[in-house]
Design an enzyme around this catalytic site. Sequence first.
Site, short mmCIF file in Angstrom:
data_model
loop_
_atom_site.label_atom_id
_atom_site.label_comp_id
_atom_site.label_asym_id
_atom_site.label_seq_id
_atom_site.Cartn_x
_atom_site.Cartn_y
_atom_site.Cartn_z
N ASP A 60 -11.82 -5.45 1.12
CA ASP A 60 -11.45 -6.80 0.68
C ASP A 60 -12.61 -7.48 -0.02
O ASP A 60 -12.43 -8.20 -1.01
CB ASP A 60 -11.04 -7.66 1.88
CG ASP A 60 -9.62 -7.41 2.35
OD1 ASP A 60 -8.83 -6.81 1.58
OD2 ASP A 60 -9.29 -7.79 3.48
N SER A 82 0.80 -1.22 0.00
CA SER A 82 0.00 0.00 0.00
C SER A 82 0.83 1.27 0.00
O SER A 82 0.49 2.25 -0.67
CB SER A 82 -0.94 0.01 1.21
OG SER A 82 -1.81 -1.08 1.17
N LYS A 122 -7.53 -6.87 11.75
CA LYS A 122 -8.78 -6.65 11.02
C LYS A 122 -10.03 -6.91 11.86
O LYS A 122 -11.09 -6.37 11.58
CB LYS A 122 -8.82 -7.54 9.76
CG LYS A 122 -7.82 -7.11 8.69
CD LYS A 122 -7.96 -7.95 7.44
CE LYS A 122 -6.97 -7.52 6.36
NZ LYS A 122 -7.17 -8.27 5.10
N ASN A 135 -10.87 -3.53 6.96
CA ASN A 135 -9.53 -3.24 6.45
C ASN A 135 -9.39 -1.81 5.93
O ASN A 135 -8.34 -1.44 5.40
CB ASN A 135 -9.14 -4.23 5.34
CG ASN A 135 -9.81 -3.92 4.02
OD1 ASN A 135 -10.98 -3.53 3.98
ND2 ASN A 135 -9.08 -4.09 2.94
#
Length: 246
Positions: free
Chosen positions: A101, A16, A64, A82
Amino acid sequence: MDKYGLIGFPLGHSFSISYFNEKFHNEGIDAEYENYEIASIDSLAEILDTTPNLRGLNVTIPYKEEVIKYLSPEARSIGAVNAIRVSYKGSKPYLKGFNSDVIGFTRSIESMLEPGHHKALILGTGGAAKAIDYGLKSLGLETRFVSRSARKGNVITYDEVTPQMIAEYNVIVNCTPLGMYPRTEECPKLPYEAMDQHTLLYDLIYNPDETLFMKKGRERGAITKNGLEMLLLQAFASWEFWHGRE
């Protein structure tokens, strides 16, 4: 300058930070993305206190599920988060959680599903597995979780996965870290010899490009896919969530 970031532990594998900082540079966005490698979810409060220009976070292993207690009630429907949008009511941060996700996975796998794909095995029971379960059910598939240890509910162990079950549950999604770099010689314990051209193997891992799980299935004729496209699609969705376009 707005700040965004990723919380998790460890974060050496993070995609990321490079993705978003390149996006900000290319699109002239006055923002920066950072990794916040924290040994406890309780450190989230410190990040919020010391980063008043924080606008959004991604969440990865192992937080998470743990992060939900800090979020608005909407985050609880899937059971894992997430992506977090950070806004402020006065000086107090207000955190709203999402799960990109689910979007990334369903958009990535949907075109691969065939008429004979009705049932799926989900390898793992963590936060990512919960998102995959939600996504598969939204696509009309029946699911079962596979775990290393016996548990109550819709969970079986790897020793209970028979060749006959592979033929019935012919979509298999790996939500475990087995096979992730640098431990590329590992894979989930399954009867790969029972797989064929009707088997679809999807691995959330994207480093390496082809895990041993995928390779052993491909050698039996299975269709395989790694998690890179899902990762890109969930990054797009995170950006939308952070800017109120959910």
